[in-house]
Design a protein around this motif. Sequence first.
Motif, mmCIF file in Angstrom:
data_model
loop_
_atom_site.group_PDB
_atom_site.id
_atom_site.type_symbol
_atom_site.label_atom_id
_atom_site.label_comp_id
_atom_site.label_asym_id
_atom_site.label_seq_id
_atom_site.Cartn_x
_atom_site.Cartn_y
_atom_site.Cartn_z
ATOM 1 N N GLY A 127 2.315 -27.168 -15.647
ATOM 2 C CA GLY A 127 1.011 -27.772 -15.858
ATOM 3 C C GLY A 127 0.116 -26.984 -16.796
ATOM 4 N N TYR A 128 -0.752 -27.700 -17.481
ATOM 5 C CA TYR A 128 -1.734 -27.120 -18.402
ATOM 6 C C TYR A 128 -1.056 -26.320 -19.515
ATOM 7 N N TYR A 136 7.489 -21.626 -26.278
ATOM 8 C CA TYR A 136 6.683 -20.643 -25.548
ATOM 9 C C TYR A 136 5.258 -21.160 -25.381
ATOM 10 N N GLY A 137 4.744 -21.028 -24.171
ATOM 11 C CA GLY A 137 3.393 -21.485 -23.938
ATOM 12 C C GLY A 137 2.765 -20.834 -22.717
ATOM 13 N N PHE A 138 1.482 -21.013 -22.592
ATOM 14 C CA PHE A 138 0.749 -20.672 -21.379
ATOM 15 C C PHE A 138 0.881 -21.873 -20.440
ATOM 16 N N HIS A 139 1.097 -21.614 -19.146
ATOM 17 C CA HIS A 139 1.154 -22.737 -18.219
ATOM 18 C C HIS A 139 0.940 -22.270 -16.787
ATOM 19 N N GLN A 140 0.702 -23.219 -15.919
ATOM 20 C CA GLN A 140 0.437 -22.942 -14.513
ATOM 21 C C GLN A 140 1.722 -22.553 -13.794
ATOM 22 N N ALA A 159 -6.871 -20.866 -12.770
ATOM 23 C CA ALA A 159 -6.940 -20.092 -14.015
ATOM 24 C C ALA A 159 -6.268 -20.850 -15.155
ATOM 25 N N ALA A 160 -5.167 -21.538 -14.854
ATOM 26 C CA ALA A 160 -4.461 -22.303 -15.880
ATOM 27 C C ALA A 160 -5.317 -23.468 -16.375
ATOM 28 N N ALA A 161 -5.950 -24.171 -15.439
ATOM 29 C CA ALA A 161 -6.796 -25.301 -15.820
ATOM 30 C C ALA A 161 -8.005 -24.845 -16.626
ATOM 31 N N LYS A 162 -8.577 -23.713 -16.258
ATOM 32 C CA LYS A 162 -9.744 -23.206 -16.968
ATOM 33 C C LYS A 162 -9.359 -22.690 -18.360
ATOM 34 N N PHE A 163 -8.205 -22.046 -18.451
ATOM 35 C CA PHE A 163 -7.705 -21.620 -19.759
ATOM 36 C C PHE A 163 -7.507 -22.844 -20.654
ATOM 37 N N PHE A 164 -6.913 -23.886 -20.101
ATOM 38 C CA PHE A 164 -6.659 -25.126 -20.838
ATOM 39 C C PHE A 164 -7.964 -25.706 -21.376
ATOM 40 N N ALA A 165 -9.036 -25.614 -20.557
ATOM 41 C CA ALA A 165 -10.334 -26.145 -20.976
ATOM 42 C C ALA A 165 -10.993 -25.291 -22.055
ATOM 43 N N LEU A 166 -10.685 -24.002 -22.079
ATOM 44 C CA LEU A 166 -11.330 -23.089 -23.027
ATOM 45 C C LEU A 166 -10.715 -23.121 -24.421
ATOM 46 N N VAL A 167 -9.397 -23.349 -24.486
ATOM 47 C CA VAL A 167 -8.736 -23.290 -25.788
ATOM 48 C C VAL A 167 -8.574 -24.689 -26.366
ATOM 49 N N ARG A 168 -8.351 -24.738 -27.662
ATOM 50 C CA ARG A 168 -8.119 -26.011 -28.333
ATOM 51 C C ARG A 168 -7.044 -25.816 -29.384
ATOM 52 N N ILE A 169 -6.611 -26.899 -29.986
ATOM 53 C CA ILE A 169 -5.628 -26.779 -31.056
ATOM 54 C C ILE A 169 -6.233 -25.919 -32.173
ATOM 55 N N GLY A 170 -5.532 -24.859 -32.525
ATOM 56 C CA GLY A 170 -6.010 -23.951 -33.550
ATOM 57 C C GLY A 170 -6.598 -22.661 -33.020
ATOM 58 N N THR A 171 -6.782 -22.532 -31.695
ATOM 59 C CA THR A 171 -7.310 -21.291 -31.135
ATOM 60 C C THR A 171 -6.339 -20.144 -31.402
ATOM 61 N N PRO A 172 -6.808 -19.040 -31.984
ATOM 62 C CA PRO A 172 -5.919 -17.899 -32.261
ATOM 63 C C PRO A 172 -5.493 -17.187 -30.980
ATOM 64 N N VAL A 173 -4.274 -16.686 -30.987
ATOM 65 C CA VAL A 173 -3.704 -15.940 -29.863
ATOM 66 C C VAL A 173 -3.094 -14.654 -30.406
ATOM 67 N N ASN A 174 -3.446 -13.533 -29.796
ATOM 68 C CA ASN A 174 -2.811 -12.265 -30.141
ATOM 69 C C ASN A 174 -2.130 -11.710 -28.906
ATOM 70 N N ILE A 175 -0.848 -11.405 -29.020
ATOM 71 C CA ILE A 175 -0.059 -10.861 -27.910
ATOM 72 C C ILE A 175 0.444 -9.485 -28.325
ATOM 73 N N ALA A 176 0.079 -8.468 -27.546
ATOM 74 C CA ALA A 176 0.433 -7.095 -27.888
ATOM 75 C C ALA A 176 0.658 -6.285 -26.617
#
Length: 220
Positions: A127-128, A136-140, A159-176
């Motif tokens: 979900g979400y 690869y994705g963020f999900h519940q 947390a997954a639902a709230k993350f989903f509400a905060l981001v949109r197509i094009g939101t940058p993600v940095n993983i380190a």
Amino acid sequence: MRHITGLILLAAGASVLLLTGCATGSRVSAGGPYHVTANKPHDPSAVRVKVSLSRENVYVMEGDRSLMAAAISVGLPNKPSPRGSFTIYSKQEHKRSGEYGFSVQRNSIVATTAGHAGGHYVGYPMGYWCEFAPGYGFHQGFVHPTPRTHGCIRLKGEAAAKFFALVRIGTPVNIATTQPEDATIGPTVQRVDDSRTPDPPASVMVSEAAFETPSGPLLE
């Protein structure tokens, strides 16, 4: 049911239904609802996502302002989460895995992979879903205190639902491996340990009840 457990926890991130207890501060608690605060951005185009693999935290930032910080599960050493800079390019509220799931037959529901499914195949709930790299994705899903996924990044419950509400197509993600926010925000992130949380029944996993939908407003 335990033969299903390993696939559920490793592969897809099961729904977080039927849990009890809670976590506060940096203390680790077993299972339970996971409550996080998520603030509305002033400028949605300025939202950035930062993932710390070593701390297993996600920080959703708007400049220096923290919109949300939450514990996550990340990829196993042999199936690591990708590192680098990405963007969210696909979102799906009720997504199911196309690789791992269940074979639903008249008298049984059996954990399987898509290529070996007899009867009707139903993918694991993810979900979400917010995809940042192919597959690869963020999900519940369940969140553990140590790396546990096949590379995806799981967020627990609301947390997954709230993350989903905060981001949109094009939101940058940095993983380190680390993020600057580890020193400032990291110590305040609520922890949780779902490693001993029982799986929902397979009959729930193949139904719409597998997707946990929080009540009330998502963003403050």
